[in-house]
Design a protein around this motif. Structure first.
Motif, PDB file in Angstrom:
ATOM      1  N   VAL A  62      -6.730  -6.607 -10.082  1.00  0.00           N
ATOM      2  CA  VAL A  62      -5.378  -6.075  -9.868  1.00  0.00           C
ATOM      3  C   VAL A  62      -5.323  -4.593 -10.230  1.00  0.00           C
ATOM      4  O   VAL A  62      -4.731  -3.780  -9.503  1.00  0.00           O
ATOM      5  CB  VAL A  62      -4.345  -6.875 -10.687  1.00  0.00           C
ATOM      6  N   ILE A  63      -5.936  -4.225 -11.354  1.00  0.00           N
ATOM      7  CA  ILE A  63      -5.973  -2.809 -11.741  1.00  0.00           C
ATOM      8  C   ILE A  63      -6.701  -1.996 -10.679  1.00  0.00           C
ATOM      9  O   ILE A  63      -6.253  -0.914 -10.278  1.00  0.00           O
ATOM     10  CB  ILE A  63      -6.643  -2.646 -13.118  1.00  0.00           C
ATOM     11  N   LEU A  64      -7.820  -2.522 -10.199  1.00  0.00           N
ATOM     12  CA  LEU A  64      -8.568  -1.838  -9.139  1.00  0.00           C
ATOM     13  C   LEU A  64      -7.727  -1.705  -7.877  1.00  0.00           C
ATOM     14  O   LEU A  64      -7.702  -0.639  -7.244  1.00  0.00           O
ATOM     15  CB  LEU A  64      -9.859  -2.609  -8.840  1.00  0.00           C
ATOM     16  N   ASP A  65      -7.017  -2.763  -7.493  1.00  0.00           N
ATOM     17  CA  ASP A  65      -6.167  -2.714  -6.299  1.00  0.00           C
ATOM     18  C   ASP A  65      -5.097  -1.630  -6.433  1.00  0.00           C
ATOM     19  O   ASP A  65      -4.805  -0.902  -5.472  1.00  0.00           O
ATOM     20  CB  ASP A  65      -5.498  -4.070  -6.065  1.00  0.00           C
ATOM     21  N   CYS A  66      -4.501  -1.519  -7.617  1.00  0.00           N
ATOM     22  CA  CYS A  66      -3.475  -0.488  -7.843  1.00  0.00           C
ATOM     23  C   CYS A  66      -4.068   0.911  -7.691  1.00  0.00           C
ATOM     24  O   CYS A  66      -3.445   1.800  -7.097  1.00  0.00           O
ATOM     25  CB  CYS A  66      -2.868  -0.652  -9.233  1.00  0.00           C
ATOM     26  N   VAL A  67      -5.264   1.099  -8.222  1.00  0.00           N
ATOM     27  CA  VAL A  67      -5.933   2.396  -8.114  1.00  0.00           C
ATOM     28  C   VAL A  67      -6.244   2.714  -6.651  1.00  0.00           C
ATOM     29  O   VAL A  67      -6.019   3.837  -6.179  1.00  0.00           O
ATOM     30  CB  VAL A  67      -7.225   2.409  -8.954  1.00  0.00           C
ATOM     31  N   LEU A  68      -6.747   1.725  -5.913  1.00  0.00           N
ATOM     32  CA  LEU A  68      -7.102   1.954  -4.512  1.00  0.00           C
ATOM     33  C   LEU A  68      -5.865   2.242  -3.664  1.00  0.00           C
ATOM     34  O   LEU A  68      -5.925   3.039  -2.719  1.00  0.00           O
ATOM     35  CB  LEU A  68      -7.873   0.754  -3.965  1.00  0.00           C
ATOM     36  N   HIS A  69      -4.744   1.599  -3.980  1.00  0.00           N
ATOM     37  CA  HIS A  69      -3.490   1.932  -3.300  1.00  0.00           C
ATOM     38  C   HIS A  69      -3.195   3.423  -3.447  1.00  0.00           C
ATOM     39  O   HIS A  69      -2.838   4.108  -2.483  1.00  0.00           O
ATOM     40  CB  HIS A  69      -2.330   1.125  -3.894  1.00  0.00           C
ATOM     41  N   HIS A  70      -3.324   3.902  -4.668  1.00  0.00           N
ATOM     42  CA  HIS A  70      -3.026   5.309  -4.956  1.00  0.00           C
ATOM     43  C   HIS A  70      -3.984   6.239  -4.207  1.00  0.00           C
ATOM     44  O   HIS A  70      -3.563   7.282  -3.683  1.00  0.00           O
ATOM     45  CB  HIS A  70      -3.133   5.554  -6.460  1.00  0.00           C
ATOM     46  N   ILE A  71      -5.251   5.872  -4.148  1.00  0.00           N
ATOM     47  CA  ILE A  71      -6.260   6.715  -3.506  1.00  0.00           C
ATOM     48  C   ILE A  71      -6.129   6.688  -1.988  1.00  0.00           C
ATOM     49  O   ILE A  71      -6.240   7.721  -1.311  1.00  0.00           O
ATOM     50  CB  ILE A  71      -7.678   6.263  -3.917  1.00  0.00           C
ATOM     51  N   TYR A  72      -5.876   5.515  -1.428  1.00  0.00           N
ATOM     52  CA  TYR A  72      -5.910   5.364   0.027  1.00  0.00           C
ATOM     53  C   TYR A  72      -4.621   5.785   0.722  1.00  0.00           C
ATOM     54  O   TYR A  72      -4.644   6.165   1.893  1.00  0.00           O
ATOM     55  CB  TYR A  72      -6.225   3.912   0.396  1.00  0.00           C
ATOM     56  N   LYS A  73      -3.487   5.724   0.035  1.00  0.00           N
ATOM     57  CA  LYS A  73      -2.216   6.031   0.698  1.00  0.00           C
ATOM     58  C   LYS A  73      -2.183   7.437   1.298  1.00  0.00           C
ATOM     59  O   LYS A  73      -1.776   7.604   2.463  1.00  0.00           O
ATOM     60  CB  LYS A  73      -1.043   5.831  -0.263  1.00  0.00           C
ATOM     61  N   PRO A  74      -2.582   8.489   0.569  1.00  0.00           N
ATOM     62  CA  PRO A  74      -2.590   9.820   1.199  1.00  0.00           C
ATOM     63  C   PRO A  74      -3.535   9.903   2.392  1.00  0.00           C
ATOM     64  O   PRO A  74      -3.269  10.636   3.349  1.00  0.00           O
ATOM     65  CB  PRO A  74      -3.061  10.743   0.059  1.00  0.00           C
TER      66      PRO A  74
END
Length: 243
Positions: free
Chosen positions: A216-228
Protein backbone atom coordinates in the motif's frame (compact mmCIF):
# COMPACT_ATOMS: atom_id res chain seq x y z
CA UNK A 1 -0.26 -4.03 -28.24
CA UNK A 2 -4.09 -4.10 -28.08
CA UNK A 3 -5.83 -6.63 -25.87
CA UNK A 4 -9.39 -7.41 -24.80
CA UNK A 5 -10.70 -7.93 -21.27
CA UNK A 6 -13.66 -10.31 -21.18
CA UNK A 7 -15.53 -12.89 -19.07
CA UNK A 8 -15.80 -10.62 -16.06
CA UNK A 9 -17.34 -12.00 -12.89
CA UNK A 10 -17.04 -11.40 -9.18
CA UNK A 11 -13.58 -12.91 -8.81
CA UNK A 12 -11.90 -13.10 -12.19
CA UNK A 13 -11.61 -11.88 -15.76
CA UNK A 14 -9.90 -13.02 -18.94
CA UNK A 15 -7.33 -11.06 -20.97
CA UNK A 16 -7.10 -11.88 -24.67
CA UNK A 17 -4.63 -10.80 -27.30
CA UNK A 18 -5.06 -12.03 -30.88
CA UNK A 19 -2.12 -13.24 -32.91
CA UNK A 20 -2.26 -12.08 -36.52
CA UNK A 21 0.57 -13.32 -38.76
CA UNK A 22 0.07 -10.33 -41.05
CA UNK A 23 0.88 -7.97 -38.17
CA UNK A 24 3.17 -10.06 -35.97
CA UNK A 25 5.97 -11.59 -38.01
CA UNK A 26 7.88 -13.08 -35.06
CA UNK A 27 5.63 -15.40 -33.02
CA UNK A 28 8.11 -15.86 -30.16
CA UNK A 29 8.46 -12.11 -29.78
CA UNK A 30 4.67 -11.79 -29.84
CA UNK A 31 4.37 -14.27 -26.95
CA UNK A 32 6.99 -12.45 -24.85
CA UNK A 33 5.47 -9.04 -25.56
CA UNK A 34 1.98 -10.29 -24.74
CA UNK A 35 3.11 -11.79 -21.44
CA UNK A 36 4.82 -8.52 -20.51
CA UNK A 37 1.75 -6.47 -21.46
CA UNK A 38 -0.51 -8.67 -19.34
CA UNK A 39 1.89 -8.32 -16.42
CA UNK A 40 2.00 -4.54 -16.46
CA UNK A 41 -1.78 -4.41 -16.91
CA UNK A 42 -2.14 -6.45 -13.72
CA UNK A 43 0.33 -4.10 -12.04
CA UNK A 44 -1.69 -1.11 -13.26
CA UNK A 45 -4.84 -2.52 -11.69
CA UNK A 46 -3.02 -3.12 -8.41
CA UNK A 47 -1.74 0.44 -8.23
CA UNK A 48 -4.96 2.09 -9.41
CA UNK A 49 -7.10 0.30 -6.83
CA UNK A 50 -4.44 -0.04 -4.11
CA UNK A 51 -5.77 -3.58 -4.14
CA UNK A 52 -4.72 -7.04 -5.21
CA UNK A 53 -4.93 -8.57 -8.68
CA UNK A 54 -2.86 -11.51 -9.86
CA UNK A 55 -2.58 -14.32 -12.37
CA UNK A 56 -4.66 -17.49 -12.06
CA UNK A 57 -1.93 -19.81 -10.81
CA UNK A 58 -2.23 -23.42 -9.72
CA UNK A 59 1.05 -24.72 -8.37
CA UNK A 60 -0.34 -27.34 -6.03
CA UNK A 61 1.87 -30.46 -6.04
CA UNK A 62 0.32 -33.64 -7.42
CA UNK A 63 1.41 -37.13 -6.41
CA UNK A 64 0.77 -40.45 -8.09
CA UNK A 65 -0.37 -43.03 -5.54
CA UNK A 66 0.50 -46.67 -6.19
CA UNK A 67 0.02 -49.93 -4.34
CA UNK A 68 3.31 -50.84 -2.64
CA UNK A 69 2.66 -54.57 -3.11
CA UNK A 70 1.82 -54.82 -6.79
CA UNK A 71 2.74 -51.35 -8.10
CA UNK A 72 -0.72 -50.74 -9.52
CA UNK A 73 -1.87 -47.09 -9.60
CA UNK A 74 -4.48 -46.16 -7.00
CA UNK A 75 -5.06 -42.58 -8.07
CA UNK A 76 -3.72 -39.03 -7.83
CA UNK A 77 -3.31 -36.90 -4.72
CA UNK A 78 -3.24 -33.10 -4.92
CA UNK A 79 -2.26 -30.92 -1.96
CA UNK A 80 -3.74 -27.45 -1.86
CA UNK A 81 -3.65 -24.70 0.76
CA UNK A 82 -6.37 -22.08 0.82
CA UNK A 83 -5.12 -18.50 0.82
CA UNK A 84 -6.62 -15.91 3.15
CA UNK A 85 -6.11 -12.22 2.45
CA UNK A 86 -6.51 -9.41 5.01
CA UNK A 87 -9.37 -7.67 3.22
CA UNK A 88 -12.74 -8.21 1.60
CA UNK A 89 -13.45 -8.19 -2.12
CA UNK A 90 -14.95 -4.88 -3.26
CA UNK A 91 -16.32 -3.77 -6.61
CA UNK A 92 -13.94 -2.09 -9.01
CA UNK A 93 -15.14 1.31 -10.20
CA UNK A 94 -15.05 3.14 -13.52
CA UNK A 95 -12.61 5.59 -11.94
CA UNK A 96 -10.32 2.68 -11.02
CA UNK A 97 -10.37 1.44 -14.61
CA UNK A 98 -9.63 4.87 -16.07
CA UNK A 99 -6.72 5.35 -13.69
CA UNK A 100 -5.40 1.86 -14.47
CA UNK A 101 -5.34 2.68 -18.19
CA UNK A 102 -3.42 5.89 -17.50
CA UNK A 103 -0.91 4.01 -15.34
CA UNK A 104 -0.62 1.35 -18.04
CA UNK A 105 0.46 4.05 -20.47
CA UNK A 106 3.28 4.98 -18.10
CA UNK A 107 4.38 1.42 -17.37
CA UNK A 108 4.66 0.42 -21.02
CA UNK A 109 7.65 2.77 -21.21
CA UNK A 110 9.20 1.49 -17.98
CA UNK A 111 8.59 -2.25 -18.24
CA UNK A 112 12.23 -3.21 -17.64
CA UNK A 113 12.78 -0.96 -14.62
CA UNK A 114 13.65 -2.34 -11.19
CA UNK A 115 10.40 -0.89 -9.83
CA UNK A 116 8.24 -2.82 -12.30
CA UNK A 117 10.20 -6.06 -12.14
CA UNK A 118 10.26 -6.18 -8.32
CA UNK A 119 6.58 -5.21 -8.11
CA UNK A 120 5.57 -8.06 -10.40
CA UNK A 121 7.75 -10.48 -8.45
CA UNK A 122 5.96 -9.36 -5.30
CA UNK A 123 2.55 -10.05 -6.83
CA UNK A 124 3.77 -13.42 -8.04
CA UNK A 125 5.15 -14.39 -4.62
CA UNK A 126 1.87 -13.50 -2.91
CA UNK A 127 0.11 -15.70 -5.46
CA UNK A 128 2.32 -18.75 -4.95
CA UNK A 129 0.49 -21.41 -3.01
CA UNK A 130 2.62 -24.47 -2.39
CA UNK A 131 1.29 -26.26 0.70
CA UNK A 132 3.58 -25.58 3.67
CA UNK A 133 6.01 -23.30 1.77
CA UNK A 134 5.25 -19.63 2.42
CA UNK A 135 6.48 -16.84 0.11
CA UNK A 136 5.36 -13.83 2.16
CA UNK A 137 8.96 -13.05 3.11
CA UNK A 138 9.98 -12.90 -0.54
CA UNK A 139 6.94 -10.78 -1.46
CA UNK A 140 7.71 -8.29 1.31
CA UNK A 141 11.29 -8.01 0.06
CA UNK A 142 10.14 -7.44 -3.51
CA UNK A 143 7.80 -4.59 -2.59
CA UNK A 144 10.40 -3.06 -0.29
CA UNK A 145 13.09 -3.09 -3.00
CA UNK A 146 10.66 -1.56 -5.48
CA UNK A 147 9.82 1.16 -2.96
CA UNK A 148 13.44 1.82 -2.02
CA UNK A 149 14.44 2.20 -5.66
CA UNK A 150 11.69 4.64 -6.61
CA UNK A 151 12.05 6.64 -3.39
CA UNK A 152 15.81 6.95 -3.84
CA UNK A 153 15.90 7.76 -7.55
CA UNK A 154 12.63 9.58 -8.19
CA UNK A 155 11.84 11.39 -4.94
CA UNK A 156 15.16 11.96 -3.17
CA UNK A 157 17.05 11.97 -6.50
CA UNK A 158 20.21 10.45 -5.05
CA UNK A 159 22.20 7.34 -5.88
CA UNK A 160 22.91 6.22 -2.32
CA UNK A 161 21.25 6.53 1.08
CA UNK A 162 23.43 7.38 4.06
CA UNK A 163 20.75 7.09 6.74
CA UNK A 164 18.21 4.76 5.17
CA UNK A 165 15.32 5.01 7.60
CA UNK A 166 15.54 8.77 8.11
CA UNK A 167 15.86 9.52 4.40
CA UNK A 168 13.12 7.12 3.31
CA UNK A 169 10.78 8.63 5.89
CA UNK A 170 11.65 12.03 4.47
CA UNK A 171 10.73 10.77 0.99
CA UNK A 172 7.29 9.82 2.31
CA UNK A 173 6.89 13.29 3.83
CA UNK A 174 7.85 14.92 0.54
CA UNK A 175 4.93 13.27 -1.25
CA UNK A 176 2.56 14.23 1.56
CA UNK A 177 1.85 10.96 3.37
CA UNK A 178 0.46 11.28 6.87
CA UNK A 179 2.63 10.78 9.94
CA UNK A 180 0.76 7.65 11.05
CA UNK A 181 1.69 5.99 7.74
CA UNK A 182 5.30 7.12 8.16
CA UNK A 183 5.34 5.62 11.67
CA UNK A 184 3.95 2.39 10.22
CA UNK A 185 6.76 2.39 7.68
CA UNK A 186 9.28 2.61 10.53
CA UNK A 187 7.90 -0.66 11.92
CA UNK A 188 8.06 -2.24 8.48
CA UNK A 189 11.64 -1.04 8.07
CA UNK A 190 12.60 -2.72 11.34
CA UNK A 191 10.92 -5.89 10.14
CA UNK A 192 12.86 -5.65 6.89
CA UNK A 193 16.17 -5.18 8.73
CA UNK A 194 15.68 -8.01 11.22
CA UNK A 195 13.76 -10.56 9.18
CA UNK A 196 13.94 -9.89 5.44
CA UNK A 197 17.53 -8.90 4.70
CA UNK A 198 19.22 -10.85 7.50
CA UNK A 199 18.76 -14.22 9.18
CA UNK A 200 20.93 -13.71 12.26
CA UNK A 201 17.98 -13.37 14.63
CA UNK A 202 15.29 -15.95 15.22
CA UNK A 203 13.09 -15.94 12.15
CA UNK A 204 9.38 -15.29 12.55
CA UNK A 205 6.57 -15.74 10.07
CA UNK A 206 5.99 -12.70 7.86
CA UNK A 207 2.27 -12.03 7.92
CA UNK A 208 0.37 -11.16 4.75
CA UNK A 209 -0.89 -8.09 6.57
CA UNK A 210 2.67 -6.73 6.71
CA UNK A 211 3.21 -7.57 3.04
CA UNK A 212 0.12 -5.63 2.03
CA UNK A 213 1.06 -2.68 4.25
CA UNK A 214 4.35 -2.46 2.36
CA UNK A 215 2.49 -2.75 -0.93
CA UNK A 216 0.00 0.00 0.00
CA UNK A 217 2.84 2.41 0.84
CA UNK A 218 4.49 1.54 -2.47
CA UNK A 219 1.21 2.07 -4.35
CA UNK A 220 0.83 5.53 -2.78
CA UNK A 221 4.36 6.45 -3.81
CA UNK A 222 3.82 5.21 -7.37
CA UNK A 223 0.60 7.23 -7.63
CA UNK A 224 2.60 10.33 -6.77
CA UNK A 225 5.37 9.51 -9.25
CA UNK A 226 3.19 8.42 -12.16
CA UNK A 227 0.46 11.07 -12.06
CA UNK A 228 2.60 13.90 -13.52
CA UNK A 229 3.83 11.49 -16.21
CA UNK A 230 0.38 10.38 -17.36
CA UNK A 231 -0.83 13.99 -17.22
CA UNK A 232 2.00 15.01 -19.55
CA UNK A 233 1.29 12.08 -21.87
CA UNK A 234 -2.41 12.99 -22.06
CA UNK A 235 -1.60 16.64 -22.82
CA UNK A 236 0.76 15.55 -25.60
CA UNK A 237 -1.96 13.38 -27.13
CA UNK A 238 -4.52 16.17 -26.95
CA UNK A 239 -2.19 18.59 -28.72
CA UNK A 240 -0.98 16.22 -31.44
CA UNK A 241 -1.76 17.59 -34.91
CA UNK A 242 -4.45 15.74 -36.84
CA UNK A 243 -3.03 14.47 -40.14
Amino acid sequence: MPFIVSDLNGNSFRINCQYKPSLHKDFDRFVVSTHLMFGIFIMSLNIATVGYFTWDLNLSPKYKVTNAEDGKPLGMLSLHKNAHYPSEVVDITDANIRKAILILGVLTRQSESIVVQEYLRGILHISLNFTFIDFSREAFGNFYRSFENVATEKILKVTKLNNELKELQQALRIIGLKEDIIKEFKLLYRLRSAQIMHAQKKQIKIELDDVFKMKVILDCVLHHIYKPIWTTQMNELLHEPII
